[in-house]
Scaffold this active site. Structure first.
Site, mmCIF file in Angstrom:
data_model
loop_
_atom_site.group_PDB
_atom_site.id
_atom_site.type_symbol
_atom_site.label_atom_id
_atom_site.label_comp_id
_atom_site.label_asym_id
_atom_site.label_seq_id
_atom_site.Cartn_x
_atom_site.Cartn_y
_atom_site.Cartn_z
ATOM 1 N N ASP A 108 -21.092 -13.204 6.645
ATOM 2 C CA ASP A 108 -21.542 -14.446 7.286
ATOM 3 C C ASP A 108 -22.909 -14.786 6.714
ATOM 4 O O ASP A 108 -23.630 -13.900 6.245
ATOM 5 C CB ASP A 108 -21.623 -14.293 8.813
ATOM 6 C CG ASP A 108 -21.505 -15.634 9.533
ATOM 7 O OD1 ASP A 108 -20.413 -15.932 10.065
ATOM 8 O OD2 ASP A 108 -22.488 -16.398 9.554
ATOM 9 N N SER A 109 -23.260 -16.064 6.761
ATOM 10 C CA SER A 109 -24.568 -16.450 6.229
ATOM 11 C C SER A 109 -25.591 -16.619 7.345
ATOM 12 O O SER A 109 -26.711 -17.035 7.089
ATOM 13 C CB SER A 109 -24.441 -17.743 5.422
ATOM 14 O OG SER A 109 -23.896 -18.759 6.228
ATOM 15 N N PHE B 174 -16.645 -15.309 7.124
ATOM 16 C CA PHE B 174 -17.169 -16.140 8.211
ATOM 17 C C PHE B 174 -16.999 -15.376 9.533
ATOM 18 O O PHE B 174 -16.356 -15.843 10.467
ATOM 19 C CB PHE B 174 -16.444 -17.498 8.280
ATOM 20 C CG PHE B 174 -16.364 -18.226 6.965
ATOM 21 C CD1 PHE B 174 -17.443 -18.970 6.502
ATOM 22 C CD2 PHE B 174 -15.226 -18.157 6.170
ATOM 23 C CE1 PHE B 174 -17.380 -19.655 5.288
ATOM 24 C CE2 PHE B 174 -15.147 -18.829 4.963
ATOM 25 C CZ PHE B 174 -16.221 -19.581 4.508
ATOM 26 N N ARG C 195 -7.201 -12.785 17.172
ATOM 27 C CA ARG C 195 -7.896 -11.518 16.931
ATOM 28 C C ARG C 195 -7.005 -10.346 17.346
ATOM 29 O O ARG C 195 -6.990 -9.304 16.709
ATOM 30 C CB ARG C 195 -9.228 -11.483 17.691
ATOM 31 C CG ARG C 195 -10.282 -12.400 17.063
ATOM 32 C CD ARG C 195 -11.665 -12.148 17.649
ATOM 33 N NE ARG C 195 -11.828 -12.737 18.967
ATOM 34 C CZ ARG C 195 -12.412 -13.917 19.185
ATOM 35 N NH1 ARG C 195 -12.885 -14.628 18.176
ATOM 36 N NH2 ARG C 195 -12.538 -14.382 20.403
ATOM 37 N N CYS D 114 -10.501 -25.431 11.228
ATOM 38 C CA CYS D 114 -10.759 -25.973 12.573
ATOM 39 C C CYS D 114 -11.248 -27.417 12.451
ATOM 40 O O CYS D 114 -11.905 -27.940 13.334
ATOM 41 C CB CYS D 114 -11.766 -25.105 13.324
ATOM 42 S SG CYS D 114 -13.360 -24.993 12.539
ATOM 43 N N ASP E 6 -11.989 -17.771 8.182
ATOM 44 C CA ASP E 6 -12.152 -18.620 9.372
ATOM 45 C C ASP E 6 -13.428 -19.436 9.243
ATOM 46 O O ASP E 6 -14.406 -19.204 9.959
ATOM 47 C CB ASP E 6 -12.177 -17.745 10.642
ATOM 48 C CG ASP E 6 -12.237 -18.586 11.910
ATOM 49 O OD1 ASP E 6 -11.839 -19.759 11.867
ATOM 50 O OD2 ASP E 6 -12.691 -18.058 12.947
HETATM 51 N N1 SAH Z 1 -14.201 -15.904 13.106
HETATM 52 C C1 SAH Z 1 -15.352 -16.034 13.965
HETATM 53 C C2 SAH Z 1 -15.844 -17.475 14.054
HETATM 54 C C3 SAH Z 1 -16.251 -18.089 12.722
HETATM 55 S S1 SAH Z 1 -17.276 -19.492 12.912
HETATM 56 C C4 SAH Z 1 -15.011 -15.454 15.346
HETATM 57 O O1 SAH Z 1 -13.836 -15.141 15.616
HETATM 58 O O2 SAH Z 1 -15.915 -15.295 16.166
HETATM 59 C C5 SAH Z 1 -17.822 -19.812 11.295
HETATM 60 C C6 SAH Z 1 -18.949 -18.934 10.784
HETATM 61 O O3 SAH Z 1 -19.163 -19.264 9.424
HETATM 62 C C7 SAH Z 1 -20.298 -19.077 11.450
HETATM 63 O O4 SAH Z 1 -20.691 -17.835 11.963
HETATM 64 C C8 SAH Z 1 -21.264 -19.510 10.331
HETATM 65 O O5 SAH Z 1 -22.530 -18.861 10.421
HETATM 66 C C9 SAH Z 1 -20.541 -19.053 9.103
HETATM 67 N N2 SAH Z 1 -20.777 -19.774 7.851
HETATM 68 C C10 SAH Z 1 -20.841 -21.110 7.646
HETATM 69 N N3 SAH Z 1 -20.922 -21.391 6.332
HETATM 70 C C11 SAH Z 1 -20.933 -20.187 5.666
HETATM 71 C C12 SAH Z 1 -20.977 -19.809 4.296
HETATM 72 N N4 SAH Z 1 -21.029 -20.724 3.338
HETATM 73 N N5 SAH Z 1 -20.937 -18.492 4.004
HETATM 74 C C13 SAH Z 1 -20.881 -17.571 4.969
HETATM 75 N N6 SAH Z 1 -20.809 -17.873 6.292
HETATM 76 C C14 SAH Z 1 -20.839 -19.163 6.638
#
Ligand code: SAH
Length: 406
Positions: A259-260, A237, A221, A350, A310
């Site tokens: 995000d979803s 995400f 970040r 990940c 991510d």
């Molecule tokens: N980059 C973030 C962590 C990401 S974790 C950080 O630094 O804090 C992955 C995220 O993807 C989660 O918040 C989850 O809610 C979201 N997610 C999972 N599948 C998804 C989709 N199909 N579309 C949008 N978001 C999604």
């Protein structure tokens, strides 16, 4: 009497190379009685002891090494020692953390890589979130808690042993405040806040993902922040806005975050409100499915200068690798299509089931299919407080690439 696990002929090499896992197929016999989580002496086929491990009869990983020194006793003092070492060695890693010498959030214990298989501990100020994922760690809960309190000086410990991997060890999920011996419960409205490189974040340790925050992306970040200036950024995400807020702090021209998860976005908005120094007018939050949103942006002819991908773990194990590879390919393909000339992509996996080599191949395939000429500027991994044991490289679950298109 401590039971003795004897390895099959030719199966002690991995333990001798200090790999902490003993798979069921390597176990020739167990002499004596051991319940799940009990300590057993591990010996090779000739009866030479090679160390001590936690017995886990329900798991394919039948035993996890506590020590490679057969003379070392596994008792309260052992955990006190190991935990104190894990916490202390992080002080020496301060220069690796970038501009922030005192992290607000930090992983204190990273399982196998800290010599404590199945133990995860994340510190958010004076609160520690503890996750026990193996039978051995679960059996030593009391000693681990005592060691953590002593080494970290924390006032609160919240246990989040709710990870699915516990099922593989025959363990039920456990969550809640650990109290007694000076530990207190935090009132529900007093959610911890951390400072990450000068940006504040609220951490929902009870209902959030993992232990509440993705500490593994902290250093990345900061890298995004360094690259953000003047760029139109798309953060896919986004969870609670970690990358988004750092991009704003770095002077992004605009930042769209997708995000979803409704609760994650709500937390992201409230995190932004906690940082009046950031220009909230440059931020747009979208509750949407990334796979669909990327297609819509493509249809609409949208362009971005920097895209962060991510996603969650698409492949928890190698068995899901094919399906996961298609999902990674898809988002990276559309990511490349949306990049303006000279644009950057920070793309991650990940998934334990997808190795770095395969991930890079998928990203390369996505660039090729998008008709983009691209180069890797940097390989990315988890923050240094999530180290990878050299003897157990499969611990490197998070891999990423910083890529620039022509
Ligand atoms: N980059 C973030 C962590 C990401 S974790 C950080 O630094 O804090 C992955 C995220 O993807 C989660 O918040 C989850 O809610 C979201 N997610 C999972 N599948 C998804 C989709 N199909 N579309 C949008 N978001 C999604």
């Amino acid at each position: 009497m401590t039971a003795t696990l004897t390895l099959h002929a030719g199966k002690s090499g991995s333990v001798r190379r200090r790999h902490p896992w003993i798979f069921a197929g390597s176990v020739a016999s167990l002499k004596g009685r051991a319940r799940s989580g009990d300590t057993v002496i591990v010996e090779d086929e000739h009866g030479t002891a090679v160390g001590r491990a936690a017995w886990s009869p329900a798991s394919k990983i039948r035993a996890r090494m506590w020590t490679f020194n057969p003379e070392e006793t596994i008792d309260h003092a052992f955990f006190k020692r190991r935990i104190a070492q894990a916490v202390a060695r992080r002080d020496g890693w301060a220069p690796l953390r970038g501009e922030q010498s005192e992290p607000g959030g930090e992983r204190l214990i990273h399982g196998e890589a800290d010599g404590l298989p199945g133990v995860i501990a994340d510190r958010y100020g004076d609160l520690v979130v503890l996750q026990l994922t193996s039978a051995g760690a679960d059996a030593w809960r009391e000693a681990i808690v005592a060691g953590l309190v002593k080494a970290s000086g924390c006032k609160y410990i919240y246990e989040r042993s709710d990870s699915d991997v516990r099922k593989l060890e025959g363990l039920e999920p456990v969550s809640g405040w650990l109290t007694g011996k000076g530990l207190m419960e935090l009132p529900p409205q007093a959610m911890p806040q951390i400072d990450e490189h000068g940006v504040r974040f609220g951490v929902d340790v009870v209902g959030g993902h993992k232990t509440g925050f993705y500490l593994d992306q902290r250093d990345n970040r900061l890298l995004l922040r360094a690259l953000a200036k003047g760029r139109r950024i798309l953060n896919c995400f986004c969870y609670t806005g970690g990358f988004s807020l750092q991009a704003m702090a770095g002077g992004a021209a605009s930042i769209v975050s997708i995000d979803s998860s409704g609760p994650a976005l709500e937390q992201a908005r409230s995190n932004l409100a906690m940082n009046p120094q950031l220009d909230a007018s440059s931020a747009e939050w979208r509750d949407a499915d990334v796979f669909q949103a990327l297609r819509e942006y493509h249809k609409a002819g949208a362009q971005f200068d920097l895209i962060v991908l991510d996603p969650p773990k698409f492949a928890p194990s190698a068995a899901h690798a094919d399906q996961a590879a298609r999902a990674y390919k898809d988002i990276n393909l559309f990511g490349f299509k949306l990049l303006a000339p000279g644009g950057l992509m920070m793309t991650y996996s990940c998934s334990g089931g997808i190795g770095l080599e395969l991930f890079q191949k998928i990203v390369a395939g996505a660039a090729a299919d998008a008709g983009r000429d691209a180069r890797i500027l940097r390989r990315l991994m988890a923050s240094s407080d999530h180290p990878v044991g050299l003897a157990a490289p499969e611990g490197e679950y998070l891999k990423g690439l910083l890529v620039e298109v022509a």
